[in-house]
Scaffold this active site. Structure first.
Site, PDB file in Angstrom:
ATOM      1  N   ALA A  88       0.823  -1.210   0.000  1.00 17.58           N
ATOM      2  CA  ALA A  88       0.000   0.000   0.000  1.00 17.58           C
ATOM      3  C   ALA A  88       0.857   1.261   0.000  1.00 17.58           C
ATOM      4  O   ALA A  88       0.454   2.295  -0.534  1.00 17.58           O
ATOM      5  CB  ALA A  88      -0.929  -0.006   1.202  1.00 17.58           C
ATOM      6  N   THR A  89       2.042   1.194   0.598  1.00 18.58           N
ATOM      7  CA  THR A  89       2.901   2.388   0.634  1.00 18.58           C
ATOM      8  C   THR A  89       3.311   2.786  -0.786  1.00 18.58           C
ATOM      9  O   THR A  89       3.201   3.963  -1.175  1.00 18.58           O
ATOM     10  CB  THR A  89       4.157   2.122   1.497  1.00 18.58           C
ATOM     11  OG1 THR A  89       3.729   1.778   2.816  1.00 18.58           O
ATOM     12  CG2 THR A  89       5.064   3.334   1.557  1.00 18.58           C
ATOM     13  N   ASN A 169      -6.479   2.859  10.794  1.00 25.36           N
ATOM     14  CA  ASN A 169      -5.791   1.678  11.319  1.00 25.36           C
ATOM     15  C   ASN A 169      -5.689   1.660  12.835  1.00 25.36           C
ATOM     16  O   ASN A 169      -5.524   0.609  13.438  1.00 25.36           O
ATOM     17  CB  ASN A 169      -4.382   1.586  10.709  1.00 25.36           C
ATOM     18  CG  ASN A 169      -3.642   2.905  10.751  1.00 25.36           C
ATOM     19  OD1 ASN A 169      -4.143   3.922  10.262  1.00 25.36           O
ATOM     20  ND2 ASN A 169      -2.470   2.921  11.343  1.00 25.36           N
ATOM     21  N   GLN A 197      -7.016  -1.046   5.354  1.00 22.48           N
ATOM     22  CA  GLN A 197      -7.514  -1.787   6.526  1.00 22.48           C
ATOM     23  C   GLN A 197      -8.888  -2.407   6.291  1.00 22.48           C
ATOM     24  O   GLN A 197      -9.326  -3.254   7.070  1.00 22.48           O
ATOM     25  CB  GLN A 197      -7.593  -0.848   7.737  1.00 22.48           C
ATOM     26  CG  GLN A 197      -6.244  -0.464   8.301  1.00 22.48           C
ATOM     27  CD  GLN A 197      -5.526  -1.625   8.983  1.00 22.48           C
ATOM     28  OE1 GLN A 197      -6.139  -2.620   9.373  1.00 22.48           O
ATOM     29  NE2 GLN A 197      -4.217  -1.503   9.127  1.00 22.48           N
ATOM     30  N   SER A 217      -3.462  -3.688   0.502  1.00 25.34           N
ATOM     31  CA  SER A 217      -2.242  -4.428   0.839  1.00 25.34           C
ATOM     32  C   SER A 217      -2.607  -5.854   1.221  1.00 25.34           C
ATOM     33  O   SER A 217      -3.517  -6.070   2.039  1.00 25.34           O
ATOM     34  CB  SER A 217      -1.551  -3.721   2.004  1.00 25.34           C
ATOM     35  OG  SER A 217      -0.355  -4.378   2.309  1.00 25.34           O
ATOM     36  N   HIS A 219      -0.978  -8.121   2.992  1.00 26.88           N
ATOM     37  CA  HIS A 219      -0.660  -8.668   4.323  1.00 26.88           C
ATOM     38  C   HIS A 219      -1.626  -8.223   5.411  1.00 26.88           C
ATOM     39  O   HIS A 219      -1.530  -8.659   6.561  1.00 26.88           O
ATOM     40  CB  HIS A 219       0.799  -8.367   4.712  1.00 26.88           C
ATOM     41  CG  HIS A 219       1.089  -6.961   5.145  1.00 26.88           C
ATOM     42  ND1 HIS A 219       1.139  -6.597   6.470  1.00 26.88           N
ATOM     43  CD2 HIS A 219       1.350  -5.836   4.440  1.00 26.88           C
ATOM     44  CE1 HIS A 219       1.449  -5.303   6.551  1.00 26.88           C
ATOM     45  NE2 HIS A 219       1.579  -4.815   5.329  1.00 26.88           N
ATOM     46  N   THR A 255       9.649  -6.758 -13.135  1.00 30.30           N
ATOM     47  CA  THR A 255       9.088  -8.111 -13.267  1.00 30.30           C
ATOM     48  C   THR A 255       8.098  -8.365 -12.140  1.00 30.30           C
ATOM     49  O   THR A 255       8.388  -8.097 -10.969  1.00 30.30           O
ATOM     50  CB  THR A 255      10.215  -9.156 -13.243  1.00 30.30           C
ATOM     51  OG1 THR A 255      11.116  -8.837 -14.294  1.00 30.30           O
ATOM     52  CG2 THR A 255       9.671 -10.567 -13.422  1.00 30.30           C
ATOM     53  N   CYS A 340       4.500   2.540  12.957  1.00 32.91           N
ATOM     54  CA  CYS A 340       5.474   3.624  12.779  1.00 32.91           C
ATOM     55  C   CYS A 340       5.637   4.441  14.064  1.00 32.91           C
ATOM     56  O   CYS A 340       6.737   4.744  14.490  1.00 32.91           O
ATOM     57  CB  CYS A 340       5.026   4.547  11.650  1.00 32.91           C
ATOM     58  SG  CYS A 340       4.327   3.643  10.280  1.00 32.91           S
TER      59      CYS A 340
HETATM   60  N1  PLP Z   1      -2.238   2.427   4.987  1.00 32.23           N
HETATM   61  C1  PLP Z   1      -2.716   1.922   6.139  1.00 32.23           C
HETATM   62  C2  PLP Z   1      -4.024   2.426   6.673  1.00 32.23           C
HETATM   63  C3  PLP Z   1      -2.005   0.943   6.829  1.00 32.23           C
HETATM   64  O1  PLP Z   1      -2.501   0.455   7.972  1.00 32.23           O
HETATM   65  C4  PLP Z   1      -0.769   0.504   6.291  1.00 32.23           C
HETATM   66  C5  PLP Z   1       0.048  -0.488   7.023  1.00 32.23           C
HETATM   67  O2  PLP Z   1       0.304  -0.396   8.185  1.00 32.23           O
HETATM   68  C6  PLP Z   1      -0.323   1.047   5.089  1.00 32.23           C
HETATM   69  C7  PLP Z   1      -1.078   2.004   4.467  1.00 32.23           C
HETATM   70  C8  PLP Z   1       0.978   0.595   4.473  1.00 32.23           C
HETATM   71  O3  PLP Z   1       0.834  -0.705   3.934  1.00 32.23           O
HETATM   72  P1  PLP Z   1       2.062  -1.558   3.408  1.00 32.23           P
HETATM   73  O4  PLP Z   1       2.662  -2.205   4.601  1.00 32.23           O
HETATM   74  O5  PLP Z   1       1.463  -2.567   2.481  1.00 32.23           O
HETATM   75  O6  PLP Z   1       2.982  -0.650   2.684  1.00 32.23           O
END
Ligand code: PLP
Length: 395
Positions: A88-89, A169, A197, A217, A219, A255, A340
């Protein structure tokens, strides 16, 4: 001697008898069937999906196509509206920079909610350093975005992009995304919603919501780490962040992570099929946890509990604690906010934005539950939290 993979220290999963995992918003375990299927792909279906002249290459391409279809079905959009990324980042960075690169000359302004994840806040900050104007829109004490303030801000100057996360989150608070879209589109601004989320915890219908961009994302929904995707509504243009071989419609060169993408597709499919069951399971457990905390800990605050929230997330504070609540929860894997903030030992910026004082915010605990959490585990979590709090009140 090699360390066993299921040694307690490494196994952060609720099925382990010694540890209770209550940090599902940080990450989820990868579903075992998905992981096993990914291993087969890594070892046996490893051809480069760009090699269309070989059957092996076409098979690898087929796995990606299937995953794109599964994701699209899970979140209510067309398969060609998704671009796979490393998470997601990367997805949110691509969207924010990609939109601003195109619109900086005519609409050099971004609005965002004040409780965004750093994956959104940081690229916006970078755009601001590069000359854009960024304006943070506040919410109320429950963390709900102030839509009147958004409308007012949009009326003041041309804005390129409005970023509002669908579900927070830390508190789980849900925003009224269709209304954000209505207000923003009326002012000519595009809307990006971080839905990382939400997938698997609440229904998502991208076309119905009207958003222009969204990110996801794997995971966070029982898929592998290091893979995600963004949604880009059909017909919208975006400058790529990564240039190279032109994969993913030229929007994300490199890739493809075939096994990871396949795993993400499977996780999205699982989320579609198990969605309702997961949601009612999580709703029941959250209610159980919060009722126990409220009855045994007078003064406990469950943040955003008066707002609509996704199930499974309880951000808890108890004013007056002398020390970190989290440190008094042996055997429980939880967190004090986003990964974080925890890393930097800082108070949650989300709680601070909601008007919580710094000390209370610093001592807060986020419990986030998952599909394999049991009632017995919730009872233990509640009991530990009560015992830990009593200790910290008396110390
Ligand atoms: N956005 C939200 C709301 C998240 O909770 C997170 C992960 O903690 C991210 C973005 C970032 O996701 P990723 O770990 O896939 O980069």
């Amino acid at each position: 001697m090699p360390r066993r993979l299921d040694a307690p220290l490494l196994l952060a999963h609720s099925s382990h008898p010694l540890m209770i995992y209550a940090d599902y918003n940080a990450t989820t375990p990868c579903d075992r069937q998905i992981a096993e299927r990914m291993l087969e792909v890594h070892c046996d279906s490893f051809a480069n999906p760009s090699n269309r002249t070989s059957l092996a290459g076409r098979n690898a391409r087929g796995l990606i196509d299937t995953a794109r279809q599964q994701l699209a079905t899970a979140v209510g959009a067309h398969p060609d509206e998704f671009i796979f990324t490393s998470g997601a980042t990367e997805a949110s960075n691509t969207i924010i920079y990609g939109v601003m690169q195109r619109l900086m000359a005519t609409r050099p302004r971004i609005l965002l909610s004040s409780i965004e994840h750093p994956a959104v806040q940081m690229p916006v900050d970078y755009c601001v350093q590069s000359g854009a104007e960024g304006l943070s829109i506040k919410g109320d004490r429950q963390g709900r975005l102030d839509l009147a303030q958004l409308q007012q801000a949009l009326s003041e100057k041309p804005t390129a992009l409005v970023c509002v996360m669908a579900a927070n989150n830390e508190t789980g608070v849900l925003q009224d995304i269709p209304e954000v879209v209505r207000i923003s589109h009326a002012a000519g601004a595009l809307v990006f919603s971080d839905m990382t989320q939400l997938l698997g915890k609440a229904p998502i219908d991208l076309h119905h919501s009207g958003v222009d961009f969204a990110c996801f994302s794997a995971h966070k929904c029982y898929g592998p780490k290091g893979v995600g995707a963004f949604y880009k509504r059909r017909g919208l243009a975006l400058s790529p962040l990564l240039r190279g071989g032109g994969q993913e419609a030229g929007l994300r060169s490199g890739t493809e992570n075939v096994a990871g993408i396949m795993g993400f597709g499977m996780a999205a499919d699982l989320a579609s099929r198990e969605g309702q069951q997961r949601q009612s399971h999580l709703r029941g457990l959250t209610e159980l946890l919060e009722n126990q905390l409220r009855s045994q800990l007078p003064g406990v605050i469950i943040h955003s509990s008066e707002a609509e929230r996704m199930p499974g997330t309880s951000m808890c504070s108890l004013p007056g604690l002398r020390g970190k609540w989290l440190s008094q929860l042996p055997g429980i894997i939880a967190s004090s906010g986003s990964a974080c903030a925890s890393l930097q030992g800082k108070a949650s910026h989300v709680l601070l934005e909601m008007g919580v004082d710094e000390k209370t915010a610093l001592h807060s605990v986020r419990i986030s539950l998952g599909k394999s959490t049991t009632e017995a585990e919730v009872h233990k979590i509640a009991a530990q939290m009560c015992a830990g709090a009593q200790k910290l009140l008396q110390s």
